[in-house]
Design a protein around this motif. Structure first.
Motif, PDB file in Angstrom:
ATOM      1  N   GLU A  51      -7.003  30.087 -10.159  1.00 48.74           N
ATOM      2  CA  GLU A  51      -6.894  29.068  -9.117  1.00 48.74           C
ATOM      3  C   GLU A  51      -8.175  28.988  -8.303  1.00 48.74           C
ATOM      4  N   LYS A  52      -8.765  30.145  -8.027  1.00 49.71           N
ATOM      5  CA  LYS A  52      -9.998  30.184  -7.251  1.00 49.71           C
ATOM      6  C   LYS A  52     -11.127  29.503  -8.023  1.00 49.71           C
ATOM      7  N   GLN A  55     -10.481  25.720  -8.004  1.00 54.08           N
ATOM      8  CA  GLN A  55     -10.716  25.117  -6.688  1.00 54.08           C
ATOM      9  C   GLN A  55     -12.181  25.172  -6.300  1.00 54.08           C
ATOM     10  N   GLY A  56     -12.871  26.249  -6.678  1.00 54.11           N
ATOM     11  CA  GLY A  56     -14.232  26.471  -6.223  1.00 54.11           C
ATOM     12  C   GLY A  56     -15.285  25.689  -6.973  1.00 54.11           C
TER      13      GLY A  56
END
Length: 127
Positions: A51-52, A55-56
């Motif tokens: 997820e990081k 998103q990043g």
């Protein structure tokens, strides 16, 4: 209560075996529980990391700059002459400047040479 001397050595060992078997089952059960918790923890960590990353960073398509359809590249140092290329030409080098189809046609009409490798004049129909 019976006399400890009256219990045979074999009976004592069988009782010990039964107790050790119970201990082993308890230990194996606890190991399975901890392994399951550890797997779940790793899965959660991996999910958070995914997820990081999502998103990043922008998607791959968003990160790559779009290849222009047409480009112009200065020929040599100190010259005003420019060479017209297709945007995907490997011979254009790093100095390729993106231009529109109309600009490419205009540059060719003004005498800018067409790249000998990608032949933009042929692709543009400007022969």
């Amino acid at each position: 209560m019976s006399d400890p001397q009256s219990i045979s050595r074999l009976d004592k060992l069988r009782a010990l075996e039964e107790w050790l078997d119970w201990q082993l089952r308890q230990t194996l059960g606890r190991i399975r529980e901890l392994e399951a918790q550890e797997r779940q923890g790793h899965q959660q960590q991996e999910q958070r990391a995914r997820e990081k990353r999502v998103q990043g960073k922008p998607r791959v398509e968003e990160r790559r700059s779009r290849t222009p359809d047409w480009g112009i590249d200065d020929i040599g140092v100190g010259t005003l002459q420019s060479e017209v290329h297709r945007g995907d030409c490997f011979a254009a080098g790093k100095r390729l400047r993106a231009i529109s189809r109309g600009q490419a046609l205009a540059a060719l009409a003004d005498g800018a040479p067409a790249c000998e490798v990608c032949r933009p004049d042929t692709a543009l129909g400007a022969l």
